[in-house]
Structure formats: C-alpha cells, structure tokens
Scaffold this motif. Structure first.
Motif, PDB file in Angstrom:
ATOM      1  N   GLY A 180      -6.057  -0.150   1.577  1.00  0.00           N
ATOM      2  CA  GLY A 180      -5.611   0.997   2.352  1.00  0.00           C
ATOM      3  C   GLY A 180      -6.742   1.991   2.566  1.00  0.00           C
ATOM      4  N   ILE A 211       1.240   8.620  -0.922  1.00  0.00           N
ATOM      5  CA  ILE A 211       0.178   9.388  -1.579  1.00  0.00           C
ATOM      6  C   ILE A 211      -0.250  10.546  -0.682  1.00  0.00           C
ATOM      7  CG2 ILE A 211      -2.231   9.292  -2.342  1.00  0.00           C
ATOM      8  CD1 ILE A 211      -1.602   6.410  -3.326  1.00  0.00           C
ATOM      9  N   CYS A 258      -6.713  -3.859  -4.816  1.00  0.00           N
ATOM     10  CA  CYS A 258      -7.351  -2.825  -3.998  1.00  0.00           C
ATOM     11  C   CYS A 258      -8.405  -2.063  -4.806  1.00  0.00           C
ATOM     12  CB  CYS A 258      -6.293  -1.868  -3.461  1.00  0.00           C
ATOM     13  SG  CYS A 258      -6.975  -0.597  -2.390  1.00  0.00           S
ATOM     14  N   CYS A 294       0.488   3.008  -7.353  1.00  0.00           N
ATOM     15  CA  CYS A 294       0.439   1.850  -6.457  1.00  0.00           C
ATOM     16  C   CYS A 294       0.230   0.595  -7.292  1.00  0.00           C
ATOM     17  CB  CYS A 294      -0.693   2.001  -5.448  1.00  0.00           C
ATOM     18  SG  CYS A 294      -0.973   0.495  -4.497  1.00  0.00           S
ATOM     19  N   CYS A 318      -7.253   7.618  -3.724  1.00  0.00           N
ATOM     20  CA  CYS A 318      -7.384   6.378  -4.502  1.00  0.00           C
ATOM     21  C   CYS A 318      -8.837   6.143  -4.892  1.00  0.00           C
ATOM     22  CB  CYS A 318      -6.845   5.190  -3.711  1.00  0.00           C
ATOM     23  SG  CYS A 318      -5.071   5.309  -3.404  1.00  0.00           S
ATOM     24  N   CYS A 332       0.822  -1.208   0.000  1.00  0.00           N
ATOM     25  CA  CYS A 332       0.000   0.000   0.000  1.00  0.00           C
ATOM     26  C   CYS A 332       0.861   1.265   0.000  1.00  0.00           C
ATOM     27  CB  CYS A 332      -0.926  -0.006   1.213  1.00  0.00           C
ATOM     28  SG  CYS A 332      -1.961   1.456   1.326  1.00  0.00           S
ATOM     29  N   GLU A 333       0.549   2.174  -0.900  1.00  0.00           N
ATOM     30  CA  GLU A 333       1.312   3.416  -1.036  1.00  0.00           C
ATOM     31  C   GLU A 333       0.594   4.599  -0.388  1.00  0.00           C
ATOM     32  OE1 GLU A 333       4.242   3.540  -2.076  1.00  0.00           O
ATOM     33  OE2 GLU A 333       4.635   2.121  -3.706  1.00  0.00           O
ATOM     34  N   CYS A 334      -0.412   4.333   0.430  1.00  0.00           N
ATOM     35  CA  CYS A 334      -1.170   5.422   1.047  1.00  0.00           C
ATOM     36  C   CYS A 334      -0.259   6.489   1.672  1.00  0.00           C
ATOM     37  CB  CYS A 334      -2.121   4.899   2.121  1.00  0.00           C
ATOM     38  SG  CYS A 334      -3.701   4.353   1.468  1.00  0.00           S
TER      39      CYS A 334
HETATM   40  S1  SF4 Z   1      -4.608   1.680  -4.163  1.00  0.00           S
HETATM   41 FE1  SF4 Z   1      -5.131   0.784  -2.176  1.00  0.00          FE
HETATM   42  S2  SF4 Z   1      -3.301  -0.181  -1.483  1.00  0.00           S
HETATM   43 FE2  SF4 Z   1      -2.714   1.229  -3.123  1.00  0.00          FE
HETATM   44  S3  SF4 Z   1      -2.232   3.124  -2.077  1.00  0.00           S
HETATM   45 FE3  SF4 Z   1      -4.366   3.259  -2.617  1.00  0.00          FE
HETATM   46  S4  SF4 Z   1      -5.399   2.495  -0.813  1.00  0.00           S
HETATM   47 FE4  SF4 Z   1      -3.297   1.864  -0.586  1.00  0.00          FE
END
Ligand code: SF4
Lengths: 374, 351
Positions: A348, A324, A341, A334, A358, A319-321
């Motif tokens: 996330g 981000i 996701c 991500c 996201c 997860c890149e939350c």
């Molecule tokens: S797509 Fe999902 S897993 Fe990826 S950063 Fe967004 S919330 Fe997190």
C-alpha cells in the motif's frame, strides 16, 4: 547548525516532556491527530512517541501526499507513460506506489516507459525544453505546499509558448480532508489537531478557524522540529484542559495569520476547485482537489490526452491504508504489516513514502510491537 | 632492469598522455605502462622479478592465514583526504585487521578506462605506494586491463590481502553476547560526506576530509591489552547503522545505542542535515566498532584513545537479548526508536 541544534536540545525536550506529563490528567485520554505526514515522520524519527504519557495518543492523519493518492490516479500516469509514449516526470516518492495489476511507475519504467524522477516541477519544464519532439507530462501531487511551484511552471510554460508540456494535476486541499476526518461516521473521537507546518506557511493560520468553531476542535499549528512538536502537544493539552478550542500557532517563525498572499494569488490564477476528488481512504470528497483553469487548458494532461479516463480502483484486499489514513487503525493493526508489506516491497501507499504511517512505524517503531510498548 | 637497454622508442608522456587500448593489449605498450607507472612507484623485490605471481614466505609457525578481497569503484577518484589508490589499500588492510590479523601482502588489479590521464593514474599509484608503505604491507603482484571509453569510471581497483592472526584472537560477527559493551573508534560519516560534498559541489565552512586510514595498528594496540575482543567490524558502506544490524543478526542479539554518545564532526552533521541524510547510514573508511565483555570495556577504550586513530573513541551502547535482533537507539532528545537497515534509497522529501 546552531539554528538546528536549538530545536533538538535534549534538556529542553525533557523539560517539555515533563510539562506534558504534568499537564495530562490521568482521568482523561487525549487523542491528538497530527494531520501532516512530515509530523508523523518526525514523531517516529526522534522517538517522541515514547516520551508521551500513555494517555496522550498520537493518531496519524491523512496529510501524506503520496499516501492519499488513489490507485486510479497512479494508473493514469502509468497509462500515459506506457501507451502515449510521453516522458512522465514524477517526484521520486511516487515511483514505487503500487497501482493496478501490480504495476508501478518504476515497473513501467522497467518495461520501457520513459519515466523520470524529478526534484521539482521546474526540472520537468527543463526536460520538455530539451525534448521538443516529445510530449512531457509532470505528475503533480501534493497539498498547498507543492501547488504554487506547479502553478508557477504552468504560467512559465504559457509565457514561453511551450507546446509539449502538460500537467497531470492531483493537487489536494488540506481543510476538506480535515473536515472529512471530523465528520466521518464511526470515526475516532479526537481531542485536538496538530496543524501542518509548510501548508500553513502558504494558507496561513486563519482558515483553520472554521474547523475550530464548527467542530469545537483545538488546533495548534506546529513546526517540523521535535521541540516544535512537543511544544504543540503541550499547547493542545492546555486547550483541552481549559476547555478552549482555538487556532494556536506554535510555528510563528514561519506562519502568519494570512499566509503567503502572493502564492495564494498565483495558485488562484492557474487552478480552480474540482467538484470532487477521490482520496485514498477518505473516498470521493467534494471541493477537495484542484484542476487547471480553462485559460490554461492546453497544459492540462487530462484534456490533452482525452482518452485518459479516471477509474476508481479498490485497494489491495488486506491493505488497511484507508483505515489508517482515517485515523481508525494503526499500521501494526494491518495483518500483512512487516511480513508481506515492507518498504522494499510495499503493498500500500502508506509503506512507500517516508511520511507514510506504515513506513515510519516500520523504520523506527516496530521494535515496540512485540513488547506491547507504545 | 636498468642495465638492459630500453626496448621503448619513446618514454611515456606522463604529463599529457592518456591511457589507450594498447596499454591493455599485453604488448610492449602494456609493459611500458607497468614498468613506468606501477613497478617504479610500488617497487619491491617481488614485483621486480616481473613474474606472473609472487612466491612468499610462510608466516610464523602456529599462526593462521587470513585472506580478504575488496573492489573499489569510488567516484570521484580524488576526494579530500585521499583517492581511490589509498582507499584500495586501506580497504583491504582494514578487512584483514577486522579479523584481528597482521596484514602482510596485497595484490592489486586495475581496470583502466581508455582516456584516463596518465598523470591521474600516476597520482593514484603513488598514493597507493605511500599508503602501503605507511601500513607496512607490500603489493606483491598485480594486473592491468583497459576497457573502452564509457565502460568504466576512470579506474577500478580490486585488492586482495593476506595476513596472519596469532594465538586465540578470534573476532567474529556472531560472538556478541547480551551485556557486552559496544565501542566506536571515532566520528562517523566523514568519508561518505567528503565524497558527497565533492559530488554535489557543496562548499561547507570547514572542508570535510575522508577518514580513510589503515586500522591494523589500532587493532594491534587493542589486542595488546589482552581483552577478548568478540567483534571487530569497520562500518564502511551502509554506515554504523547497517554494520550494527549485521552484527546483531549474526549474533542473534539486539542492541541499544545512545545517540548522544556517537561522535559526529560538526561539518558532517551540518552537511547531512542539509542533504537530508542520516550520518548513521553514511560510509566510513577509517573507523571500527569493537564489542567486548563489559568488564573489559574501560581497558579497551583507554587503549583505543591512546592511539592516534582512536582519540575520540567512545562507548556507544550495549548488546541485549532480543530474538528479533533489533537495534534500538536512545535519541538525543530522550526518546527511543529503532535504527533499521537502510530501506532502499534515501529520496528527497516533497513536502
Ligand atoms: S502495512 Fe502495507 S498493506 Fe498494510 S496498511 Fe500499511 S501499506 Fe497497506
């Protein structure tokens, strides 16, 4: 509805977009951060991102209350609901936030925990009054906008001698988060900030002055309507081009320099600033969150249930939350965006709330990914 | 029936009476309810025979049979512009119409909740009868069951319909092709917001009425143009957005629609704004989407507008090549975004 239509006029929007295009200098890149999740949502929902020139880039900020809530805080709420047999009252957006061990408040509910979705802090007090034999905890989250209602119910609970009500306080502050964004090592260079709408109605436009002067960072406070946002972006471009760094207020119909003094006094009466508070993405930030003052300690769930100890829990590996929320990455960067996701199955927090970057990109913008459009 | 002496000691008390468990027992009370409420209102040669089923004539030679079924669980039962009775007729008639069919016969199955006022039931059945008559369909067979109090929302109605389709008419969700034109028969969101405004106890300046209506007449007028209607679909649950996404996926195509071209009643737009809903996702019960070759669009649109149920019909977009089957929308503001399937529930915003 006249009122709303005024702010969604297609002709005005096109004119504003043309002015933005004219104002933007081709030799420059304008990286502007919209701090607030409400703005992130509006930019996507009204398709505004595609109306901006390629060198005017909007970077999503951390102003989404559900998104910045770290897993450890959600874990506390889940433990209260599962192990302490309380009635846990939460805003709907928090119910699906993924927590430790693939739990969420919604899943806890399915396991028999008494979790109830409320629309306001007041609803939680009503539930407490109706269930005198049960402990009722309100899972309070949000920036300065949602803090006054929480303060108000705590005061009310004390006045009416309510013994079975407490608040798990996760209220956070806007300015320390802005500061963190601007001081983080290796962060994205920003040319301007779109300041939040509702938060600013409470705190006013004045407090942002410290940011503009310390970081020479232009700020324009903007309303939530699409024309507000286009206007604010235009104002930011002008500041950048003219070398100014000021606090400007596009949202004058609701925001004053000093804000809502009454609400500020109420919040100050009930809450004090924590030494530090953990944010998803931004880490532990000094003086960035609120806790309930000693005079109202009986309504502090963290004191009422003393074995409730906060534990820092890392996010899901993929997860890149975090990145981000710091503005360093985009949702489509991500690896599991839109595959593992999705809003139906969020990994996330940024995929949960409609204000999350996201979720907004998934719902409104992902069709551009395959085509290399903005 | 009128010649035989009544077997019932007392007539049904329609004004004060309520459904009780004996009405579902299959005994005398059931028979009395069926005769007094259902057979009386829906009266036709098939029901009058009182048999377990209906023996029906074959449709014209060379035509094909079409069959469809739909369950109705709307709450509240009565809403501006209709009630569950009329809705249960329109729902199934429209499902047949969206196959290009001429609807003929319906069956109706009622699940009644103990305690339902008989007066309400009578109103519902009366409105079914009227809807069926207007639509020119006959309710030829039915069934009634009663469930205990608390196990149903007053009444659930399932209807099944049979009709026939002639010639080469073959509307199907998988026939949209790149370049095709997307037409919509009128304003969106009326039914859903009529229901919502009742549920939330909201009062708006002008009352919002459900658009519940039988669409086969409109469809017949459209077919009469001779245009090849590739897709016909009524955007009910999930609204226009969901239905377009379904068609896009079935056809393996994308779409671009134009927000400014989509008709929305002012009161509906205001109510949606107030409740934080998007009219694109709000249900309709008397609207249809038609997709045809661009060359046929003007002719088809004119036929729609000439019909009372298609007066505000509009061209709302086009089908495009897109392997991802995305539905894009040009926003009123001049921007662009996609219109996705509805993600979970629409929750209130907290900030
Ligand atoms: S797509 Fe999902 S897993 Fe990826 S950063 Fe967004 S919330 Fe997190």
């Amino acid at each position: 509805m006249k009122y709303v239509d005024e702010f969604r006029d297609g002709v005005l929007a096109k004119n504003l977009a043309a002015s933005i295009a004219q104002e933007s200098r081709p030799d420059k890149t304008y990286r502007l951060m919209e701090f607030c999740g409400g703005h992130t949502h509006a930019l996507s929902r009204y398709g505004l991102l595609g109306m901006l020139p390629a060198n005017v880039q909007m970077i999503h900020g951390p102003g989404c209350p559900v998104c910045v809530l770290p897993i450890g805080r959600v874990d506390l709420a889940i433990r209260l609901a599962l192990e302490h047999d309380v009635i846990l009252c939460s805003y709907g957006d928090c119910l699906r936030v993924p927590a430790s061990e693939q739990m969420s408040l919604l899943k806890a509910k399915a396991r028999g925990a008494d979790v109830r979705m409320v629309y306001s802090a007041l609803d939680a007090v009503k539930i407490a009054t109706q269930n005198p034999t049960r402990q009722v905890v309100f899972f309070a989250i949000g920036f300065e906008t949602t803090t006054p209602p929480t303060a108000s119910v705590i005061k009310q609970a004390q006045a009416s001698g309510l013994k079975n009500f407490s608040v798990l306080c996760n209220h956070v502050l806007t300015l320390p988060a802005m500061e963190a964004i601007l001081t983080q090592p290796g962060g994205v260079p920003l040319q301007g900030l779109v300041g939040p709408a509702h938060v600013s109605t409470v705190i006013g436009s004045q407090p942002y002055q410290s940011i503009t002067s310390r970081f020479r960072m232009p700020i324009v406070i903007s309303g939530f309507e699409p024309l507000d946002l286009l206007q604010a972006i235009l104002m930011l471009l002008r500041q950048v081009n003219e070398g100014r760094a000021e606090v400007e207020n596009e949202f004058t119909r609701a925001v004053t320099p000093e804000g809502n003094r009454k609400a500020q006094a109420l919040v100050d009466e009930i809450f004090e600033v924590r030494d530090s508070f953990e944010w998803r993405g931004l880490g532990s930030l000094p003086v960035s969150g609120l806790k309930i003052r000693a005079a109202f300690a009986e309504f502090d769930a963290e004191l009422r249930f003393p074995d409730l100890v906060y534990r820092n829990v890392p996010d899901h590996k993929a997860c890149e939350c975090g990145a981000i929320l710091r503005g360093e990455k985009r949702p489509q960067d991500c690896k599991i965006f839109g595959t593992v996701c999705t809003p139906d199955n969020p990994v996330g927090s940024c995929m949960v709330s409609s204000e999350g970057a996201c979720a907004a990109h998934y719902t409104y913008g992902r069709y551009t990914d395959s085509k290399g459009m903005p | 029936m009128s010649k035989t002496k009544s077997i019932y000691v007392r007539p049904l008390d329609i004004k004060q009476g309520r459904v009780d468990m004996s009405h579902g027992s299959g005994g005398r009370a059931s028979a009395q309810l069926i005769e007094t409420v259902f057979t009386a209102a829906l009266d036709n040669e098939y029901l009058r025979q009182g048999n377990d089923g209906a023996v029906l004539p074959l449709p014209p030679a060379g035509s094909r049979l079409v069959m469809s079924t739909d369950g109705h669980v709307v709450s509240p039962l009565f809403f501006p512009g209709g009630n569950i009775g009329s809705l249960s007729v329109h729902g199934t008639v429209n499902d047949l119409a969206m196959m290009g069919a001429r609807p003929l016969w319906l069956s109706a199955s009622f699940i009644l909740e103990e305690g339902l006022p008989l007066a309400d039931l009578l109103r519902i059945v009366d409105s079914m009868a009227r809807a069926a008559k207007t639509a020119g369909v006959v309710i030829v067979t039915g069934d009634t069951k009663v469930v205990e109090r608390g196990k149903g929302d007053g009444v659930y109605i399932s209807t099944t319909g049979v009709g026939y389709v002639q010639g080469t008419t073959n509307p199907s969700g998988n026939r949209a092709r790149a370049g095709d034109t997307i037409l919509l028969s009128g304003t969106i969101g009326d039914h859903g917001m009529a229901i919502m405004s009742q549920r939330e106890g909201l009062q708006f300046e002008s009352a919002i009425e459900s658009d519940s209506a039988a669409l086969h007449g409109l469809v017949a007028a459209m077919l009469a143009t001779g245009a090849d209607i590739r897709v016909l679909r009524d955007p009910t649950r999930g609204g226009l957005a969901t239905t377009l996404n379904e068609i896009a996926r079935q056809s393996g195509m994308g779409m671009v629609i134009d927000e400014a071209g989509i008709p929305v009643n002012k009161a509906v737009a205001a109510a949606c704004e107030f409740l934080g809903l998007d009219p694109l996702y709000v249900a309709n019960e008397g609207k249809l989407i038609a997709i045809c070759a661009a060359a046929d669009a003007a002719m088809l649109l004119a036929a729609m507008r000439a019909h009372p149920l298609g007066q505000s019909a509009a061209e709302i977009g086009a089908v495009i090549e897109d392997a991802s089957c995305f539905v894009q929308m040009k926003t009123k503001l001049g921007g662009r975004r996609m219109v996705d399937w509805l993600n979970g529930d629409q929750l209130p915003r907290i900030c």
